[in-house]
Design a protein around this motif. Structure first.
Motif, PDB file in Angstrom:
ATOM      1  N   THR A 166     -12.973  -5.499   4.545  1.00 18.33           N
ATOM      2  CA  THR A 166     -12.189  -4.535   3.791  1.00 18.33           C
ATOM      3  C   THR A 166     -12.367  -3.189   4.471  1.00 18.33           C
ATOM      4  O   THR A 166     -13.492  -2.747   4.700  1.00 18.33           O
ATOM      5  CB  THR A 166     -12.665  -4.453   2.331  1.00 18.33           C
ATOM      6  N   ILE A 167     -11.248  -2.580   4.821  1.00 18.18           N
ATOM      7  CA  ILE A 167     -11.329  -1.231   5.371  1.00 18.18           C
ATOM      8  C   ILE A 167     -10.785  -0.274   4.318  1.00 18.18           C
ATOM      9  O   ILE A 167      -9.957  -0.639   3.494  1.00 18.18           O
ATOM     10  CB  ILE A 167     -10.589  -1.091   6.722  1.00 18.18           C
ATOM     11  N   TYR A 168     -11.288   0.929   4.329  1.00 22.17           N
ATOM     12  CA  TYR A 168     -10.946   1.932   3.334  1.00 22.17           C
ATOM     13  C   TYR A 168     -10.119   3.012   4.019  1.00 22.17           C
ATOM     14  O   TYR A 168     -10.603   3.697   4.915  1.00 22.17           O
ATOM     15  CB  TYR A 168     -12.224   2.477   2.695  1.00 22.17           C
ATOM     16  N   ILE A 169      -8.872   3.116   3.608  1.00 17.61           N
ATOM     17  CA  ILE A 169      -7.933   4.013   4.270  1.00 17.61           C
ATOM     18  C   ILE A 169      -7.750   5.268   3.417  1.00 17.61           C
ATOM     19  O   ILE A 169      -7.248   5.181   2.292  1.00 17.61           O
ATOM     20  CB  ILE A 169      -6.573   3.324   4.475  1.00 17.61           C
ATOM     21  N   PRO A 170      -8.156   6.428   3.914  1.00 15.15           N
ATOM     22  CA  PRO A 170      -7.944   7.672   3.161  1.00 15.15           C
ATOM     23  C   PRO A 170      -6.448   7.928   2.965  1.00 15.15           C
ATOM     24  O   PRO A 170      -5.619   7.546   3.795  1.00 15.15           O
ATOM     25  CB  PRO A 170      -8.561   8.751   4.050  1.00 15.15           C
ATOM     26  N   ARG A 171      -6.127   8.584   1.875  1.00 15.76           N
ATOM     27  CA  ARG A 171      -4.727   8.873   1.525  1.00 15.76           C
ATOM     28  C   ARG A 171      -3.983   9.526   2.692  1.00 15.76           C
ATOM     29  O   ARG A 171      -2.865   9.132   3.028  1.00 15.76           O
ATOM     30  CB  ARG A 171      -4.682   9.787   0.299  1.00 15.76           C
ATOM     31  N   LEU A 186       0.833  -1.209   0.000  1.00 14.55           N
ATOM     32  CA  LEU A 186       0.000   0.000   0.000  1.00 14.55           C
ATOM     33  C   LEU A 186       0.864   1.254   0.000  1.00 14.55           C
ATOM     34  O   LEU A 186       0.524   2.247  -0.657  1.00 14.55           O
ATOM     35  CB  LEU A 186      -0.950  -0.002   1.199  1.00 14.55           C
ATOM     36  N   PHE A 187       1.987   1.215   0.723  1.00 13.36           N
ATOM     37  CA  PHE A 187       2.888   2.365   0.720  1.00 13.36           C
ATOM     38  C   PHE A 187       3.452   2.594  -0.683  1.00 13.36           C
ATOM     39  O   PHE A 187       3.572   3.736  -1.131  1.00 13.36           O
ATOM     40  CB  PHE A 187       4.023   2.175   1.720  1.00 13.36           C
ATOM     41  N   ASP A 188       3.795   1.515  -1.397  1.00 10.08           N
ATOM     42  CA  ASP A 188       4.266   1.640  -2.784  1.00 10.08           C
ATOM     43  C   ASP A 188       3.168   2.203  -3.679  1.00 10.08           C
ATOM     44  O   ASP A 188       3.409   3.084  -4.502  1.00 10.08           O
ATOM     45  CB  ASP A 188       4.717   0.277  -3.332  1.00 10.08           C
ATOM     46  N   GLU A 189       1.950   1.697  -3.488  1.00 10.48           N
ATOM     47  CA  GLU A 189       0.811   2.169  -4.281  1.00 10.48           C
ATOM     48  C   GLU A 189       0.542   3.649  -4.013  1.00 10.48           C
ATOM     49  O   GLU A 189       0.170   4.395  -4.915  1.00 10.48           O
ATOM     50  CB  GLU A 189      -0.425   1.330  -3.937  1.00 10.48           C
ATOM     51  N   LEU A 190       0.752   4.069  -2.788  1.00 16.83           N
ATOM     52  CA  LEU A 190       0.578   5.471  -2.403  1.00 16.83           C
ATOM     53  C   LEU A 190       1.459   6.369  -3.252  1.00 16.83           C
ATOM     54  O   LEU A 190       1.025   7.430  -3.715  1.00 16.83           O
ATOM     55  CB  LEU A 190       0.920   5.621  -0.920  1.00 16.83           C
ATOM     56  N   GLU A 191       2.695   5.942  -3.472  1.00 14.21           N
ATOM     57  CA  GLU A 191       3.648   6.745  -4.244  1.00 14.21           C
ATOM     58  C   GLU A 191       3.380   6.696  -5.748  1.00 14.21           C
ATOM     59  O   GLU A 191       3.734   7.620  -6.469  1.00 14.21           O
ATOM     60  CB  GLU A 191       5.077   6.269  -3.963  1.00 14.21           C
ATOM     61  N   GLN A 192       2.767   5.626  -6.218  1.00 14.57           N
ATOM     62  CA  GLN A 192       2.578   5.430  -7.661  1.00 14.57           C
ATOM     63  C   GLN A 192       1.181   5.762  -8.138  1.00 14.57           C
ATOM     64  O   GLN A 192       0.866   5.560  -9.302  1.00 14.57           O
ATOM     65  CB  GLN A 192       2.889   3.963  -8.018  1.00 14.57           C
ATOM     66  N   SER A 193       0.346   6.277  -7.272  1.00 19.64           N
ATOM     67  CA  SER A 193      -1.056   6.477  -7.605  1.00 19.64           C
ATOM     68  C   SER A 193      -1.536   7.811  -7.051  1.00 19.64           C
ATOM     69  O   SER A 193      -0.979   8.330  -6.093  1.00 19.64           O
ATOM     70  CB  SER A 193      -1.857   5.313  -7.013  1.00 19.64           C
ATOM     71  N   LYS A 235      -4.763   7.941  -6.092  1.00 22.23           N
ATOM     72  CA  LYS A 235      -6.001   7.513  -5.444  1.00 22.23           C
ATOM     73  C   LYS A 235      -6.201   8.266  -4.133  1.00 22.23           C
ATOM     74  O   LYS A 235      -5.239   8.621  -3.456  1.00 22.23           O
ATOM     75  CB  LYS A 235      -5.962   6.013  -5.163  1.00 22.23           C
ATOM     76  N   ASP A 236      -7.456   8.477  -3.784  1.00 26.22           N
ATOM     77  CA  ASP A 236      -7.784   9.124  -2.513  1.00 26.22           C
ATOM     78  C   ASP A 236      -8.038   8.119  -1.396  1.00 26.22           C
ATOM     79  O   ASP A 236      -7.955   8.454  -0.222  1.00 26.22           O
ATOM     80  CB  ASP A 236      -9.022  10.007  -2.668  1.00 26.22           C
ATOM     81  N   VAL A 237      -8.389   6.862  -1.781  1.00 28.57           N
ATOM     82  CA  VAL A 237      -8.737   5.840  -0.803  1.00 28.57           C
ATOM     83  C   VAL A 237      -8.078   4.524  -1.208  1.00 28.57           C
ATOM     84  O   VAL A 237      -8.056   4.177  -2.384  1.00 28.57           O
ATOM     85  CB  VAL A 237     -10.270   5.661  -0.720  1.00 28.57           C
ATOM     86  N   PHE A 238      -7.561   3.799  -0.214  1.00 25.97           N
ATOM     87  CA  PHE A 238      -6.879   2.530  -0.443  1.00 25.97           C
ATOM     88  C   PHE A 238      -7.586   1.436   0.351  1.00 25.97           C
ATOM     89  O   PHE A 238      -8.049   1.678   1.460  1.00 25.97           O
ATOM     90  CB  PHE A 238      -5.415   2.637  -0.021  1.00 25.97           C
ATOM     91  N   GLU A 239      -7.656   0.245  -0.233  1.00 29.84           N
ATOM     92  CA  GLU A 239      -8.343  -0.871   0.411  1.00 29.84           C
ATOM     93  C   GLU A 239      -7.346  -1.804   1.086  1.00 29.84           C
ATOM     94  O   GLU A 239      -6.300  -2.116   0.528  1.00 29.84           O
ATOM     95  CB  GLU A 239      -9.147  -1.666  -0.611  1.00 29.84           C
ATOM     96  N   TYR A 240      -7.709  -2.222   2.307  1.00 28.52           N
ATOM     97  CA  TYR A 240      -6.897  -3.182   3.055  1.00 28.52           C
ATOM     98  C   TYR A 240      -7.840  -4.205   3.664  1.00 28.52           C
ATOM     99  O   TYR A 240      -8.858  -3.839   4.254  1.00 28.52           O
ATOM    100  CB  TYR A 240      -6.114  -2.460   4.160  1.00 28.52           C
ATOM    101  N   LEU A 241      -7.503  -5.487   3.523  1.00 26.82           N
ATOM    102  CA  LEU A 241      -8.325  -6.537   4.115  1.00 26.82           C
ATOM    103  C   LEU A 241      -7.883  -6.765   5.551  1.00 26.82           C
ATOM    104  O   LEU A 241      -6.768  -7.222   5.810  1.00 26.82           O
ATOM    105  CB  LEU A 241      -8.216  -7.837   3.316  1.00 26.82           C
ATOM    106  N   LEU A 242      -8.744  -6.420   6.486  1.00 27.41           N
ATOM    107  CA  LEU A 242      -8.477  -6.594   7.907  1.00 27.41           C
ATOM    108  C   LEU A 242      -8.995  -7.968   8.307  1.00 27.41           C
ATOM    109  O   LEU A 242     -10.187  -8.238   8.219  1.00 27.41           O
ATOM    110  CB  LEU A 242      -9.169  -5.491   8.710  1.00 27.41           C
ATOM    111  N   THR A 243      -8.098  -8.838   8.728  1.00 24.32           N
ATOM    112  CA  THR A 243      -8.500 -10.209   9.045  1.00 24.32           C
ATOM    113  C   THR A 243      -8.606 -10.481  10.530  1.00 24.32           C
ATOM    114  O   THR A 243      -9.095 -11.510  10.926  1.00 24.32           O
ATOM    115  CB  THR A 243      -7.506 -11.220   8.431  1.00 24.32           C
TER     116      THR A 243
END
Length: 184
Positions: free
Chosen positions: A48-53, A17-24, A26-34
């Motif tokens: 799935t939690i939605y993490i704002p940028r 997600l940190f890599d995606e943050l730099e390459q995108s 996007k305003d919101v990122f998805e993470y599967l909380l298990t």
């Protein structure tokens, strides 16, 4: 921190997600909380939690600057005990209780908080505020269980949409405090 597999599907860890943050942009990122509270006979559900940028940027800054580097833990949040072990499940409850006590000792007249509140009440507040935001001018008391606003709030809160009746019913309970919110 690392990518993982859940239900035989690859999932992104925080490093990805940190890599995606730099390459995108996007305003919101998805993470599967298990790791969530398990219900009897259902095992441990994932959400799935939605993490704002802005929040993901703060998580990355914590990882780069504050998080203990020498650790074998694959968790984002680790203790400061010198061992770098993953924080324990009760930490959020203890921290909320300590802050609640500190705030109540000051007895702020505008504080809508009492000794019975838990950090889970913050979840109700999130659901209520998202519901109000998504109403977009529609009178909130005219929205019923079948409305798309309720379905979207259910999705954001991680309620199982495939069990539509259950998700709608639970979500309606979460947003029951909208009139109290609007009164303040």
């Amino acid at each position: 921190m690392d990518d993982f597999t859940y239900a035989k599907k690859p999932q992104k860890g925080f490093k990805s997600l940190f890599d995606e943050l730099e390459q995108s942009d996007k305003d919101v990122f998805e993470y599967l909380l298990t790791i969530t509270k398990a219900r009897k006979n259902e095992g441990s559900p994932a959400r799935t939690i939605y993490i704002p940028r802005a929040l993901l940027e703060k998580c990355k800054m914590y990882y780069l600057v504050e998080r203990q580097k020498e650790t074998n833990s694959n968790s984002l949040l680790v203790s400061t005990d010198g061992k770098g072990t993953a924080i324990k499940a009760g930490v959020a409850t203890r921290v909320f209780r300590d802050i609640r006590t500190m705030l109540l000792d000051g007895r702020s007249p505008n504080l809508v908080l009492n000794e019975d509140n838990s950090y889970h009440h913050l979840r109700h507040s999130f659901g209520t505020e998202k519901f109000y935001e998504l109403c977009r001018g529609i009178p909130h008391d005219s929205i019923t269980e079948g409305h798309s606003v309720v379905t979207e709030v259910a999705r954001l809160m991680g309620h199982k949409i495939n069990k539509k009746e259950w998700a709608q019913e639970v979500t309606i309970r979460y947003i029951r405090s909208i009139d109290l919110m609007l009164a303040n």
